[in-house]
Design a protein around this motif. Structure first.
Motif, PDB file in Angstrom:
ATOM      1  N   ARG A 187       4.704 -75.670   5.709  1.00  0.00           N
ATOM      2  CA  ARG A 187       4.869 -75.385   7.141  1.00  0.00           C
ATOM      3  C   ARG A 187       4.219 -76.456   8.023  1.00  0.00           C
ATOM      4  O   ARG A 187       4.753 -76.829   9.056  1.00  0.00           O
ATOM      5  CB  ARG A 187       4.301 -74.004   7.467  1.00  0.00           C
TER       6      ARG A 187
ATOM      7  N   ASP B  87       9.599 -71.924  12.243  1.00  0.00           N
ATOM      8  CA  ASP B  87       9.863 -70.741  11.424  1.00  0.00           C
ATOM      9  C   ASP B  87      11.301 -70.723  10.906  1.00  0.00           C
ATOM     10  O   ASP B  87      11.545 -70.379   9.746  1.00  0.00           O
ATOM     11  CB  ASP B  87       9.596 -69.465  12.217  1.00  0.00           C
TER      12      ASP B  87
ATOM     13  N   SER C 172      12.227 -70.893   6.935  1.00  0.00           N
ATOM     14  CA  SER C 172      12.952 -69.812   6.263  1.00  0.00           C
ATOM     15  C   SER C 172      14.291 -70.268   5.693  1.00  0.00           C
ATOM     16  O   SER C 172      14.807 -69.657   4.771  1.00  0.00           O
ATOM     17  CB  SER C 172      13.162 -68.634   7.218  1.00  0.00           C
TER      18      SER C 172
END
Length: 79
Positions: A3, A73, A77
């Motif tokens: 991330r 995000d 994902s």
């Protein structure tokens, strides 16, 4: 890609695509429209991010993404 790496790359792409100056500091809470991005700029940004990360955003996701953190995000994902 973790991330933090995604976040760093997203910041780079946003700064380059929206031609932001050195005086602008981005965070996960930064709203893309508050940076002065119009709909064309956002489309250009989405395209640049898709190219950079070799992925495609879902059509319904593009309309709901408004902050840098939400972009990170969505990319995390999708990988």
């Amino acid at each position: 890609m973790d991330r933090d790496a995604i976040y760093a790359k997203v910041i780079e792409v946003v700064e380059d695509t929206l031609s932001l100056g050195d005086d602008v500091t981005l965070s996960e809470a930064t709203d893309l429209k508050q940076l002065g991005a119009d709909s064309f700029d956002l489309l250009e940004l989405v395209t640049a991010l898709e190219d950079e990360f070799s992925m495609t955003f879902a059509d319904d996701a593009v309309g709901t993404i408004s902050t840098v953190g939400q972009v990170v995000d969505a990319i995390a994902s999708a990988q």
